[in-house]
Design a protein around this motif. Structure first.
Motif, PDB file in Angstrom:
ATOM      1  N   ARG A 166      -2.843  10.673   1.418  1.00  0.00           N
ATOM      2  CA  ARG A 166      -2.806   9.202   0.836  1.00  0.00           C
ATOM      3  C   ARG A 166      -2.605   8.153   1.926  1.00  0.00           C
ATOM      4  N   HIS A 194       0.527   3.909  -3.046  1.00  0.00           N
ATOM      5  CA  HIS A 194       0.206   5.301  -2.747  1.00  0.00           C
ATOM      6  C   HIS A 194       1.308   6.449  -2.903  1.00  0.00           C
ATOM      7  N   GLU A 241       0.945  -1.062  -0.074  1.00  0.00           N
ATOM      8  CA  GLU A 241      -0.060   0.007   0.105  1.00  0.00           C
ATOM      9  C   GLU A 241       0.688   1.290   0.057  1.00  0.00           C
TER      10      GLU A 241
END
Length: 140
Positions: A122, A104, A100
Motif C-alpha cells: 500500500r 491505505h 493517503e
C-alpha cells in the motif's frame, strides 16, 4: 552478499530521520528534528525565505515491513509522511500525505482491541517512491 546488522529500534529510527533531513536539505529546506518520542511531527522544515513551514512524520524500518500506526488514525498528523525502509542496506523513501496514509491503512480488530497499520504493497508504489518532488523545493 547482503549486510546483516541488527540495530536497536531507536537507531533504526535515527537513520531514517537523518536520511530524510539529508534529502530535504538537498531540496533547499532548512530541517530540524523535533524532540524524540514526543507527540507530534518528527521534522520541521522551512524554506530559504522563512515564508513556508512543513511538518514531517518519519517512519523508519530495517526492511520492507508494515508500518504500525497505533490504535487510532486520529494521531496521524503533519504535512507529509515519509516511510524509509531498508535503512541499513539501501534506503527506499516513500512520500505520502497524511490523507493517503489514512486511506491505505489496514485495520485489525481482535479481542476488542483495534490496531492500524500500513502494509508494504500500500505504500511501496511508484507514485510514492522517492517522490520528493511532492514536497517541493525549499529555495523559494
Amino acid at each position: 552478499m547482503e549486510l546483516q546488522i541488527k540495530l536497536e529500534p531507536q537507531v533504526t529510527g535515527n537513520i531514517g530521520l537523518y536520511y530524510c533531513c539529508y534529502r530535504l536539505s538537498l531540496l533547499g529546506w532548512n530541517v530540524m528534528p523535533t524532540a524524540r518520542n514526543a507527540r507530534g511531527v518528527d521534522l520541521i522544515a522551512y524554506n530559504a525565505s522563512g515564508s513556508k513551514f512543513i511538518g514531517v512524520q518519519v517512519k523508519a524500518l530495517s526492511k520492507r515491513n508494515a508500518v504500525p500506526l497505533g490504535t487510532t488514525l486520529d494521531k496521524i498528523m503533519g504535512d507529509f509522511w515519509i516511510i524509509v525502509n531498508n535503512v541499513v542496506t539501501e534506503p527506499n523513501a516513500f512520500v505520502l500525505l497524511p490523507s493517503e496514509v489514512k486511506k491505505h491503512a489496514g485495520c485489525n480488530k481482535k479481542d476488542g482491541k483495534v490496531s492500524y497499520w500500513l502494509d508494504p504493497p500500500r505504500y511501496d508504489q511508484d507514485e510514492f517512491r522517492d517522490a520528493w518532488h511532492r514536497i517541493g523545493s525549499g529555495l523559494a
